[in-house]
Design a protein around this motif. Structure first.
Motif, PDB file in Angstrom:
ATOM      1  N   SER A   1       7.330   7.976  -4.631  1.00  0.00           N
ATOM      2  CA  SER A   1       6.312   7.782  -5.667  1.00  0.00           C
ATOM      3  C   SER A   1       5.581   6.454  -5.498  1.00  0.00           C
ATOM      4  O   SER A   1       4.341   6.413  -5.535  1.00  0.00           O
ATOM      5  CB  SER A   1       6.962   7.854  -7.053  1.00  0.00           C
ATOM      6  OG  SER A   1       8.006   6.898  -7.151  1.00  0.00           O
ATOM      7  N   SER A   2       6.329   5.349  -5.301  1.00  0.00           N
ATOM      8  CA  SER A   2       5.686   4.044  -5.178  1.00  0.00           C
ATOM      9  C   SER A   2       4.837   3.951  -3.922  1.00  0.00           C
ATOM     10  O   SER A   2       3.714   3.438  -3.935  1.00  0.00           O
ATOM     11  CB  SER A   2       6.741   2.930  -5.166  1.00  0.00           C
ATOM     12  OG  SER A   2       7.416   2.887  -6.389  1.00  0.00           O
ATOM     13  N   ALA A   3       5.377   4.457  -2.806  1.00  0.00           N
ATOM     14  CA  ALA A   3       4.660   4.383  -1.533  1.00  0.00           C
ATOM     15  C   ALA A   3       3.361   5.161  -1.606  1.00  0.00           C
ATOM     16  O   ALA A   3       2.286   4.654  -1.270  1.00  0.00           O
ATOM     17  CB  ALA A   3       5.539   4.909  -0.404  1.00  0.00           C
ATOM     18  N   PHE A   4       3.439   6.422  -2.052  1.00  0.00           N
ATOM     19  CA  PHE A   4       2.227   7.230  -2.147  1.00  0.00           C
ATOM     20  C   PHE A   4       1.280   6.686  -3.203  1.00  0.00           C
ATOM     21  O   PHE A   4       0.056   6.781  -3.059  1.00  0.00           O
ATOM     22  CB  PHE A   4       2.587   8.690  -2.447  1.00  0.00           C
ATOM     23  CG  PHE A   4       3.079   9.445  -1.258  1.00  0.00           C
ATOM     24  CD1 PHE A   4       2.297   9.553  -0.108  1.00  0.00           C
ATOM     25  CD2 PHE A   4       4.318  10.044  -1.256  1.00  0.00           C
ATOM     26  CE1 PHE A   4       2.750  10.246   1.010  1.00  0.00           C
ATOM     27  CE2 PHE A   4       4.788  10.732  -0.144  1.00  0.00           C
ATOM     28  CZ  PHE A   4       4.001  10.832   0.988  1.00  0.00           C
ATOM     29  N   GLY A   5       1.837   6.113  -4.270  1.00  0.00           N
ATOM     30  CA  GLY A   5       0.991   5.514  -5.300  1.00  0.00           C
ATOM     31  C   GLY A   5       0.188   4.352  -4.755  1.00  0.00           C
ATOM     32  O   GLY A   5      -1.009   4.224  -5.038  1.00  0.00           O
ATOM     33  N   LEU A   6       0.830   3.499  -3.962  1.00  0.00           N
ATOM     34  CA  LEU A   6       0.140   2.360  -3.357  1.00  0.00           C
ATOM     35  C   LEU A   6      -0.918   2.819  -2.366  1.00  0.00           C
ATOM     36  O   LEU A   6      -2.031   2.288  -2.315  1.00  0.00           O
ATOM     37  CB  LEU A   6       1.143   1.434  -2.670  1.00  0.00           C
ATOM     38  CG  LEU A   6       1.946   0.494  -3.567  1.00  0.00           C
ATOM     39  CD1 LEU A   6       2.995  -0.247  -2.755  1.00  0.00           C
ATOM     40  CD2 LEU A   6       1.032  -0.492  -4.274  1.00  0.00           C
ATOM     41  N   MET A   7      -0.567   3.812  -1.534  1.00  0.00           N
ATOM     42  CA  MET A   7      -1.536   4.322  -0.543  1.00  0.00           C
ATOM     43  C   MET A   7      -2.739   4.956  -1.246  1.00  0.00           C
ATOM     44  O   MET A   7      -3.891   4.740  -0.851  1.00  0.00           O
ATOM     45  CB  MET A   7      -0.871   5.362   0.364  1.00  0.00           C
ATOM     46  CG  MET A   7       0.360   4.876   1.093  1.00  0.00           C
ATOM     47  SD  MET A   7       0.069   3.439   2.134  1.00  0.00           S
ATOM     48  CE  MET A   7       1.745   3.070   2.649  1.00  0.00           C
ATOM     49  N   LEU A   8      -2.451   5.750  -2.265  1.00  0.00           N
ATOM     50  CA  LEU A   8      -3.533   6.398  -3.008  1.00  0.00           C
ATOM     51  C   LEU A   8      -4.413   5.371  -3.693  1.00  0.00           C
ATOM     52  O   LEU A   8      -5.647   5.486  -3.692  1.00  0.00           O
ATOM     53  CB  LEU A   8      -2.942   7.361  -4.040  1.00  0.00           C
ATOM     54  CG  LEU A   8      -3.945   8.128  -4.910  1.00  0.00           C
ATOM     55  CD1 LEU A   8      -4.832   9.020  -4.044  1.00  0.00           C
ATOM     56  CD2 LEU A   8      -3.210   8.966  -5.962  1.00  0.00           C
TER      57      LEU A   8
END
Length: 217
Positions: free
Chosen positions: A20-27
């Motif tokens: 969640s955090s990784a994809f949230g940051l990338m998004l």
């Protein structure tokens, strides 16, 4: 050292499962860059390029660190506290958050170069400024988050404590970044880069000394 590595492995394993955090940051990085591209178009001057980069980096740091010490339940936190010293938990969170933000800074540089081109003449200086500045901001936010977590997650207090420390952290990275718009040697910005590194070290050392007293309860 083994305890820090074990906690890092635990956090990365949890992140790999949740993502969640990784994809949230990338998004966040992609959507913010695309929004800036949609507003400004491809032809923007260097100062706007750098300002937009730092705005995205700052908000990315806030997103990554705001809940550093609230992910685990109070029972899990008590369990970790019984196994390792508070300083170990703090150091692990500092390393973990700074690794994420350093990665985000490099991704932001790539995205901005893709959408807007790259007006930076001294890319090595800018990358160093981006890493030092982002890590300074992240260190401040991580330390303040650790304090707020033991004060019933008082994020109003977190904001008040962060502001006086964030301003010099941002200025360090921003001023060096503006210098990188021109051809400049690494030695010419060595002193402000060292000042940024010293700022990170100073915040870390002070928090290392204070954290056992803050977490006594």
């Amino acid at each position: 050292m083994k305890q820090i590595l074990a906690l890092l492995q635990k956090d990365f394993n949890l992140e790999w499962k949740n993502k969640s955090s990784a994809f949230g940051l990338m998004l966040f990085a992609f959507s913010a860059t695309y929004t800036a591209y949609h507003i400004f178009g491809q032809n923007i001057d260097g100062s706007v390029w750098i300002s937009s980069f730092w705005l995205i980096s700052i908000f990315g740091s806030i997103h990554a660190t705001a809940h550093s010490f609230t992910k685990e339940s109070s029972e899990e936190f008590l369990f970790y506290y019984c196994l390792v010293k508070p300083q170990v938990i703090l150091i692990e969170k500092l390393i973990y958050n700074n690794l994420w933000i350093a990665t985000l800074a490099l991704i932001n540089i790539g995205l901005f170069s893709l959408f807007f081109g790259n007006p930076i003449e001294s890319l090595d200086v800018f990358i160093a400024a981006g890493l030092i500045g982002s890590m300074s901001i992240t260190t401040v936010l991580t330390v303040v988050s650790a304090i707020a977590a033991k004060l019933k997650n008082n994020f109003t207090l977190m904001t008040i404590l962060s502001l006086p420390l964030l301003i010099p952290a941002i200025l360090i990275g921003l001023n060096i970044s503006l210098e990188s718009l021109h051809v400049i040697s690494f030695s010419e910005v060595l002193q402000p880069l060292l000042s940024g590194s010293l700022f990170i070290l100073l915040c870390s050392v002070i928090s290392y000394v204070l954290i056992p007293y803050l977490w006594q309860d």
